[in-house]
Design a protein around this motif. Structure first.
Motif, PDB file in Angstrom:
ATOM      1  N   THR A  59       0.768  -1.251   0.048  1.00 39.79           N
ATOM      2  CA  THR A  59      -0.238  -0.160   0.051  1.00 39.79           C
ATOM      3  C   THR A  59       0.873   1.266  -0.040  1.00 39.79           C
ATOM      4  O   THR A  59       0.677   2.091  -0.807  1.00 39.79           O
ATOM      5  N   VAL A  60       1.935   1.287   0.856  1.00 37.55           N
ATOM      6  CA  VAL A  60       2.802   2.430   0.959  1.00 37.55           C
ATOM      7  C   VAL A  60       3.539   2.732  -0.483  1.00 37.55           C
ATOM      8  O   VAL A  60       3.797   3.804  -0.738  1.00 37.55           O
ATOM      9  N   LYS A  61       3.955   1.444  -1.120  1.00 31.36           N
ATOM     10  CA  LYS A  61       4.786   1.390  -2.169  1.00 31.36           C
ATOM     11  C   LYS A  61       3.899   2.197  -3.432  1.00 31.36           C
ATOM     12  O   LYS A  61       4.549   3.068  -4.141  1.00 31.36           O
ATOM     13  N   GLY A  62       2.840   2.064  -3.322  1.00 27.38           N
ATOM     14  CA  GLY A  62       1.532   2.467  -4.348  1.00 27.38           C
ATOM     15  C   GLY A  62       1.926   4.118  -4.336  1.00 27.38           C
ATOM     16  O   GLY A  62       1.781   4.495  -5.277  1.00 27.38           O
ATOM     17  N   TYR A  63       2.240   4.751  -2.994  1.00 31.49           N
ATOM     18  CA  TYR A  63       2.300   6.052  -2.979  1.00 31.49           C
ATOM     19  C   TYR A  63       3.440   6.610  -3.068  1.00 31.49           C
ATOM     20  O   TYR A  63       3.968   8.014  -3.174  1.00 31.49           O
ATOM     21  N   ALA A  64       4.629   5.982  -2.492  1.00 29.47           N
ATOM     22  CA  ALA A  64       5.778   6.382  -2.097  1.00 29.47           C
ATOM     23  C   ALA A  64       7.191   5.421  -2.753  1.00 29.47           C
ATOM     24  O   ALA A  64       7.837   4.900  -1.846  1.00 29.47           O
ATOM     25  N   GLY A  65       6.906   5.003  -3.997  1.00 31.18           N
ATOM     26  CA  GLY A  65       7.642   4.005  -4.472  1.00 31.18           C
ATOM     27  C   GLY A  65       9.040   4.033  -4.527  1.00 31.18           C
ATOM     28  O   GLY A  65       9.898   3.171  -4.555  1.00 31.18           O
ATOM     29  N   HIS A  66       9.483   5.389  -4.481  1.00 31.28           N
ATOM     30  CA  HIS A  66      10.884   5.575  -4.482  1.00 31.28           C
ATOM     31  C   HIS A  66      11.630   5.187  -3.153  1.00 31.28           C
ATOM     32  O   HIS A  66      12.913   5.636  -2.986  1.00 31.28           O
ATOM     33  N   GLU A  67      10.942   4.946  -2.223  1.00 34.85           N
ATOM     34  CA  GLU A  67      11.412   4.845  -0.697  1.00 34.85           C
ATOM     35  C   GLU A  67      12.214   3.294  -0.608  1.00 34.85           C
ATOM     36  O   GLU A  67      11.823   2.485   0.399  1.00 34.85           O
ATOM     37  N   LYS A  68      12.905   2.723  -1.631  1.00 29.92           N
ATOM     38  CA  LYS A  68      13.144   1.514  -1.608  1.00 29.92           C
ATOM     39  C   LYS A  68      14.126   0.972  -0.490  1.00 29.92           C
ATOM     40  O   LYS A  68      13.653  -0.044  -0.183  1.00 29.92           O
ATOM     41  N   ALA A  69      14.953   1.617   0.138  1.00 32.21           N
ATOM     42  CA  ALA A  69      15.647   1.262   1.048  1.00 32.21           C
ATOM     43  C   ALA A  69      14.634   1.001   2.292  1.00 32.21           C
ATOM     44  O   ALA A  69      14.979   0.201   3.427  1.00 32.21           O
ATOM     45  N   VAL A  70      13.849   1.652   2.680  1.00 32.78           N
ATOM     46  CA  VAL A  70      12.904   1.442   3.818  1.00 32.78           C
ATOM     47  C   VAL A  70      12.127   0.113   3.719  1.00 32.78           C
ATOM     48  O   VAL A  70      11.974  -0.716   4.191  1.00 32.78           O
ATOM     49  N   PHE A  71      11.685  -0.032   2.422  1.00 29.12           N
ATOM     50  CA  PHE A  71      10.701  -1.325   2.011  1.00 29.12           C
ATOM     51  C   PHE A  71      11.501  -2.600   2.076  1.00 29.12           C
ATOM     52  O   PHE A  71      11.418  -3.805   2.554  1.00 29.12           O
ATOM     53  N   GLU A  72      12.926  -2.256   1.693  1.00 25.76           N
ATOM     54  CA  GLU A  72      14.200  -3.415   1.892  1.00 25.76           C
ATOM     55  C   GLU A  72      14.240  -3.775   3.355  1.00 25.76           C
ATOM     56  O   GLU A  72      14.438  -4.816   3.605  1.00 25.76           O
ATOM     57  N   GLU A  73      14.257  -2.819   4.156  1.00 24.33           N
ATOM     58  CA  GLU A  73      14.725  -3.095   5.266  1.00 24.33           C
ATOM     59  C   GLU A  73      13.358  -3.558   6.022  1.00 24.33           C
ATOM     60  O   GLU A  73      13.536  -4.479   6.891  1.00 24.33           O
ATOM     61  N   VAL A  74      12.365  -3.247   5.994  1.00 26.75           N
ATOM     62  CA  VAL A  74      11.105  -3.841   6.396  1.00 26.75           C
ATOM     63  C   VAL A  74      10.996  -5.365   5.865  1.00 26.75           C
ATOM     64  O   VAL A  74      10.710  -6.319   6.748  1.00 26.75           O
ATOM     65  N   ALA A  75      11.275  -5.557   4.730  1.00 23.32           N
ATOM     66  CA  ALA A  75      11.084  -6.958   4.212  1.00 23.32           C
ATOM     67  C   ALA A  75      12.242  -8.061   4.836  1.00 23.32           C
ATOM     68  O   ALA A  75      12.035  -9.032   5.101  1.00 23.32           O
ATOM     69  N   ARG A  76      13.458  -7.461   5.170  1.00 27.97           N
ATOM     70  CA  ARG A  76      14.627  -8.060   5.755  1.00 27.97           C
ATOM     71  C   ARG A  76      14.044  -8.210   7.274  1.00 27.97           C
ATOM     72  O   ARG A  76      14.325  -9.503   7.721  1.00 27.97           O
TER      73      ARG A  76
END
Length: 188
Positions: A59-76
């Motif tokens: 859901t957040v990616k849909g609005y803030a797709g350029h925050e890749k580092a944060v998404f990777e940190e959450v996934a890890r």
């Protein structure tokens, strides 16, 4: 005292001791099983939390797709927390890392008012908040059972049986998040 009376007294004492041993042993087994059952309840709630996170990230990616580092940190952090077989201490450390990563994800979401207003995002936040409350309740139940087991393992006379039959102290599941431990600020 006759030899028959002495033998009867010895027999009664032995029967009473055997009954005490059985009662103490069964009490240790009951409390150990409660600890195991309550840990499984914590695990159920943590699994629910872990299952909500991918939807929240998408859901957040849909609005803030350029925050890749944060998404990777959450996934890890989520992958580490999902790992099976962790002790309560290891699980707590992994969950604390995941909580910090989620905090950074929510910080990113703060910069997107349209995202915060999204019904899907609000629903996921509500579900996550409810799940966090359920985790806290399960953690309190688990820690209460750990306290009971540890008290029995350390107290006389059950400590004699605990050592003889391999009953050991259990680990508490503790939160390291300073925000959780900090008293709320109240202003009037």
């Amino acid at each position: 005292m006759t030899p028959g009376t002495t033998a009867l007294i010895v027999l009664v004492v032995l029967v009473v001791l055997a009954i005490l041993v059985v009662v103490q042993y069964n009490g240790l087994v009951r409390v150990r099983n409660l600890v195991q059952e309550s840990w499984r309840q914590v695990d159920v709630e943590l699994t629910r939390r872990h299952e909500l996170i991918p939807n929240l990230v998408e859901t957040v990616k849909g609005y803030a797709g350029h925050e890749k580092a944060v998404f990777e940190e959450v996934a890890r952090a989520r992958s580490a927390a999902v790992g099976a077989g962790a002790s309560p201490e290891q699980q707590a450390a992994q969950e604390n890392e995941l909580t910090h990563a989620l905090g950074r994800l929510f910080a990113v979401a703060e910069g997107y008012p349209v995202l915060r207003a999204s019904e899907n995002f609000q629903q996921l936040q509500l579900e996550l908040s409810t799940t966090e409350d359920r985790i806290a309740a399960a953690r309190r139940f688990y820690n209460a059972n750990v306290r009971d087991l540890n008290t029995r393992v350390e107290s006389f006379p059950s400590n004699l049986l605990a050592g003889a039959f391999g009953f050991a102290r259990a680990e508490y599941f503790e939160v390291e998040d300073p925000a959780v431990r900090q008293a709320p600020t109240v202003t009037f």
